[in-house]
Design a protein around this motif. Structure first.
Motif, PDB file in Angstrom:
ATOM      1  N   LEU A 270       0.831  -1.204   0.000  1.00 57.22           N
ATOM      2  CA  LEU A 270       0.000   0.000   0.000  1.00 57.22           C
ATOM      3  C   LEU A 270       0.865   1.253   0.000  1.00 57.22           C
ATOM      4  O   LEU A 270       0.511   2.271  -0.608  1.00 57.22           O
ATOM      5  CB  LEU A 270      -0.918  -0.013   1.221  1.00 57.22           C
ATOM      6  CG  LEU A 270      -1.909   1.145   1.392  1.00 57.22           C
ATOM      7  CD1 LEU A 270      -2.848   1.253   0.199  1.00 57.22           C
ATOM      8  CD2 LEU A 270      -2.700   0.962   2.679  1.00 57.22           C
ATOM      9  N   GLN A 271       2.011   1.198   0.654  1.00 61.57           N
ATOM     10  CA  GLN A 271       2.934   2.329   0.749  1.00 61.57           C
ATOM     11  C   GLN A 271       3.938   2.346  -0.393  1.00 61.57           C
ATOM     12  O   GLN A 271       4.943   3.066  -0.339  1.00 61.57           O
ATOM     13  CB  GLN A 271       3.665   2.290   2.104  1.00 61.57           C
ATOM     14  CG  GLN A 271       2.715   2.499   3.269  1.00 61.57           C
ATOM     15  CD  GLN A 271       3.384   2.438   4.644  1.00 61.57           C
ATOM     16  OE1 GLN A 271       2.733   2.708   5.659  1.00 61.57           O
ATOM     17  NE2 GLN A 271       4.671   2.131   4.713  1.00 61.57           N
ATOM     18  N   GLY A 272       3.675   1.609  -1.444  1.00 57.02           N
ATOM     19  CA  GLY A 272       4.544   1.628  -2.612  1.00 57.02           C
ATOM     20  C   GLY A 272       5.916   1.075  -2.347  1.00 57.02           C
ATOM     21  O   GLY A 272       6.898   1.486  -2.972  1.00 57.02           O
ATOM     22  N   GLY A 273       6.023   0.108  -1.444  1.00 55.41           N
ATOM     23  CA  GLY A 273       7.288  -0.527  -1.137  1.00 55.41           C
ATOM     24  C   GLY A 273       8.120   0.177  -0.090  1.00 55.41           C
ATOM     25  O   GLY A 273       9.259  -0.208   0.147  1.00 55.41           O
ATOM     26  N   ARG A 274       7.554   1.179   0.541  1.00 53.61           N
ATOM     27  CA  ARG A 274       8.301   2.013   1.490  1.00 53.61           C
ATOM     28  C   ARG A 274       7.920   1.684   2.932  1.00 53.61           C
ATOM     29  O   ARG A 274       6.774   1.381   3.242  1.00 53.61           O
ATOM     30  CB  ARG A 274       8.021   3.486   1.200  1.00 53.61           C
ATOM     31  CG  ARG A 274       9.016   4.461   1.810  1.00 53.61           C
ATOM     32  CD  ARG A 274       8.786   5.859   1.241  1.00 53.61           C
ATOM     33  NE  ARG A 274       9.800   6.789   1.698  1.00 53.61           N
ATOM     34  CZ  ARG A 274      10.995   6.954   1.129  1.00 53.61           C
ATOM     35  NH1 ARG A 274      11.310   6.229   0.065  1.00 53.61           N
ATOM     36  NH2 ARG A 274      11.861   7.832   1.611  1.00 53.61           N
ATOM     37  N   SER A 275       8.902   1.764   3.808  1.00 60.29           N
ATOM     38  CA  SER A 275       8.689   1.635   5.247  1.00 60.29           C
ATOM     39  C   SER A 275       9.373   2.802   5.919  1.00 60.29           C
ATOM     40  O   SER A 275      10.606   2.875   5.940  1.00 60.29           O
ATOM     41  CB  SER A 275       9.282   0.315   5.766  1.00 60.29           C
ATOM     42  OG  SER A 275       9.244   0.268   7.183  1.00 60.29           O
ATOM     43  N   GLN A 279      13.105   2.785   1.378  1.00 63.86           N
ATOM     44  CA  GLN A 279      12.446   2.118   0.267  1.00 63.86           C
ATOM     45  C   GLN A 279      12.889   0.659   0.281  1.00 63.86           C
ATOM     46  O   GLN A 279      14.025   0.342  -0.089  1.00 63.86           O
ATOM     47  CB  GLN A 279      12.797   2.777  -1.067  1.00 63.86           C
ATOM     48  CG  GLN A 279      11.934   2.337  -2.242  1.00 63.86           C
ATOM     49  CD  GLN A 279      10.538   2.954  -2.205  1.00 63.86           C
ATOM     50  OE1 GLN A 279      10.377   4.109  -1.823  1.00 63.86           O
ATOM     51  NE2 GLN A 279       9.527   2.195  -2.603  1.00 63.86           N
ATOM     52  N   ILE A 280      12.020  -0.228   0.703  1.00 59.44           N
ATOM     53  CA  ILE A 280      12.383  -1.639   0.806  1.00 59.44           C
ATOM     54  C   ILE A 280      12.473  -2.264  -0.586  1.00 59.44           C
ATOM     55  O   ILE A 280      13.471  -2.887  -0.949  1.00 59.44           O
ATOM     56  CB  ILE A 280      11.364  -2.404   1.668  1.00 59.44           C
ATOM     57  CG1 ILE A 280      11.236  -1.769   3.061  1.00 59.44           C
ATOM     58  CG2 ILE A 280      11.744  -3.873   1.758  1.00 59.44           C
ATOM     59  CD1 ILE A 280      12.458  -1.909   3.921  1.00 59.44           C
ATOM     60  N   VAL A 281      11.423  -2.120  -1.365  1.00 61.23           N
ATOM     61  CA  VAL A 281      11.389  -2.604  -2.742  1.00 61.23           C
ATOM     62  C   VAL A 281      10.879  -1.461  -3.601  1.00 61.23           C
ATOM     63  O   VAL A 281      10.096  -0.628  -3.145  1.00 61.23           O
ATOM     64  CB  VAL A 281      10.497  -3.867  -2.863  1.00 61.23           C
ATOM     65  CG1 VAL A 281       9.050  -3.544  -2.511  1.00 61.23           C
ATOM     66  CG2 VAL A 281      10.595  -4.509  -4.243  1.00 61.23           C
ATOM     67  N   SER A 282      11.348  -1.364  -4.834  1.00 62.98           N
ATOM     68  CA  SER A 282      11.063  -0.191  -5.657  1.00 62.98           C
ATOM     69  C   SER A 282       9.575  -0.020  -5.923  1.00 62.98           C
ATOM     70  O   SER A 282       8.827  -0.997  -6.059  1.00 62.98           O
ATOM     71  CB  SER A 282      11.809  -0.292  -6.993  1.00 62.98           C
ATOM     72  OG  SER A 282      11.316  -1.359  -7.773  1.00 62.98           O
ATOM     73  N   ARG A 283       9.171   1.252  -6.024  1.00 62.52           N
ATOM     74  CA  ARG A 283       7.770   1.553  -6.331  1.00 62.52           C
ATOM     75  C   ARG A 283       7.367   0.959  -7.682  1.00 62.52           C
ATOM     76  O   ARG A 283       6.247   0.452  -7.840  1.00 62.52           O
ATOM     77  CB  ARG A 283       7.547   3.061  -6.327  1.00 62.52           C
ATOM     78  CG  ARG A 283       6.126   3.478  -6.709  1.00 62.52           C
ATOM     79  CD  ARG A 283       5.896   4.963  -6.531  1.00 62.52           C
ATOM     80  NE  ARG A 283       5.839   5.324  -5.119  1.00 62.52           N
ATOM     81  CZ  ARG A 283       4.740   5.232  -4.375  1.00 62.52           C
ATOM     82  NH1 ARG A 283       3.612   4.759  -4.883  1.00 62.52           N
ATOM     83  NH2 ARG A 283       4.768   5.601  -3.111  1.00 62.52           N
TER      84      ARG A 283
END
Length: 383
Positions: A270-275, A279-283
């Protein structure tokens, strides 16, 4: 439960996994001034730091109708007798969770094909690091004696989208595959029945090939990579992820998670891969993963206008009429249901062993509980 009489096969796994350890308008109202506040999607909150425990909130503070939400949770066990956990997160806040049948918040529960979405995240992490590309031929990343020339046109992307063209049926192949002791060879030995990229064939064995590919390109094992690059950064340290006979984590099923941790995976997407600030995994990867890369259509009640991305379902009406959602779906009614327009993540876990031909009925009941009780309680915020 809405009785539709369907018996759709929920993704993955109708055989026991036997690997060891395994709103209405009033026409009299004046038109709104462009500067006025109107109804619309929830505003997008700042990405929460998923490495931390969930911050909690009240239904009222997060825009729920408290009576509707409370009723949904109170009725959960009668609506779905096998339910074991139900969690609602909105705007990055844990609003409600409940556990049933002797389960509790620290119970890690096998979520079956929800595992596939996590596997796709591992592929995305490897892709972000330049270790592979979705357009790579499968055979460039998978060395095995059972490879044939017919496999040459299959890309990693085709495995991700269930369009490899390889024959598979969970009803007919899952059990024999598990018992074969050849988790890669069994899949590769099956006939190719469609050109790659052309036909959707749900393939749990193909999902396992993805974890083998990850294992082949990363430092250490695929499990170590998952713990280092995904699960650890999300604060998920209480889990079970069995391996197949090839000592590689099962790509298509069997990952056991606490319900609150499963919600973190939904929130990450939901956060586009961000925590938080990371950026954990790319948007770009996340957009593809939850996108509609393959049109699938009506799958009973659970998904009414379904599409498939990278090992993840989507539905243009999955949050109710005209409200889209993306869904991680496992056998027997394991769900991580994400509604971007409501900034909402709902997790359900059920007891699935022995459900047999009733797995579709149970998944129907869980979906009905989520869509027509929990999501309907999440009122659109007026902005």
């Amino acid at each position: 439960m809405r009785g539709r009489g369907w018996r759709a096969r929920a993704p993955g796994l109708n055989a026991a996994f036997c690997v060891a350890a395994l709103a209405a308008c009033d026409s009299s109202v004046e038109p709104a001034d462009p500067g006025d506040v109107g109804a619309g999607p929830d505003p997008v909150p700042a990405p929460v730091d998923l490495s931390r425990a969930w911050a909690t909130s009240t239904p009222e503070a997060q825009g729920f109708d408290p009576e509707l939400l409370g009723g949904a949770f109170a009725d959960a066990a009668s609506a779905v007798p096998n339910i074991r956990a139900l969690v609602a997160v909105r705007n990055g806040r844990l609003v409600e969770d409940a556990y049933f049948g002797g389960m509790h918040r620290d119970s890690a529960f096998d979520m079956r094909s929800v595992t596939k979405t996590v596997t796709a995240l591992l592929v995305g992490l490897a892709s972000d690091r330049g270790l592979l590309d979705p357009e790579d031929p499968m055979t460039d990343r998978l060395s095995h004696p059972s490879r044939r020339s017919e496999h040459g046109g299959i890309r990693v992307r085709d495995l991700l989208t269930m369009t490899s063209g390889m024959q598979w049926s969970d009803e007919e192949d899952f059990g024999p595959w598990v018992r074969s002791g050849r988790p890669v060879g069994y899949v590769l030995d099956l006939p190719i029945v469609a050109p790659p990229g052309r036909r959707f064939i749900y393939n749990t064995g193909g999902s396992h090939l993805l974890t083998v590919i990850v294992e082949n390109v990363v430092e250490g094992s695929a499990l170590e990579f998952a713990e280092r690059e995904l699960l650890g950064p999300l604060g998920i340290d209480h889990k079970r992820w069995p391996v197949m006979q090839d000592s590689v984590i099962v790509g298509g099923a069997a990952l056991a998670l606490r319900a609150r941790d499963a919600a973190k995976l939904g929130q990450l997407l939901l956060q586009g891969g961000r925590s938080g600030s990371r950026q954990i995994v790319s948007r770009a990867w996340v957009e593809a993963q939850v996108g509609r890369l393959v049109a699938v259509g009506d799958i009973g009640y659970v998904l009414r206008d379904a599409g498939y991305g990278y090992q993840t379902w989507s539905d243009r009406r999955g949050g109710g009429d005209d409200v889209s959602a993306f869904v991680m779906w496992g056998y027997g009614g394991q769900f991580v249901w994400v509604v971007p327009d409501r900034q909402l993540v709902v997790v359900a876990q059920t007891h699935w062993r022995g459900t047999g031909d009733h797995d579709g009925i149970q998944a129907d009941a869980v979906a009905d509980l989520i869509v027509h009780r929990v999501i309907e309680a999440a009122l659109p915020i007026r902005r």
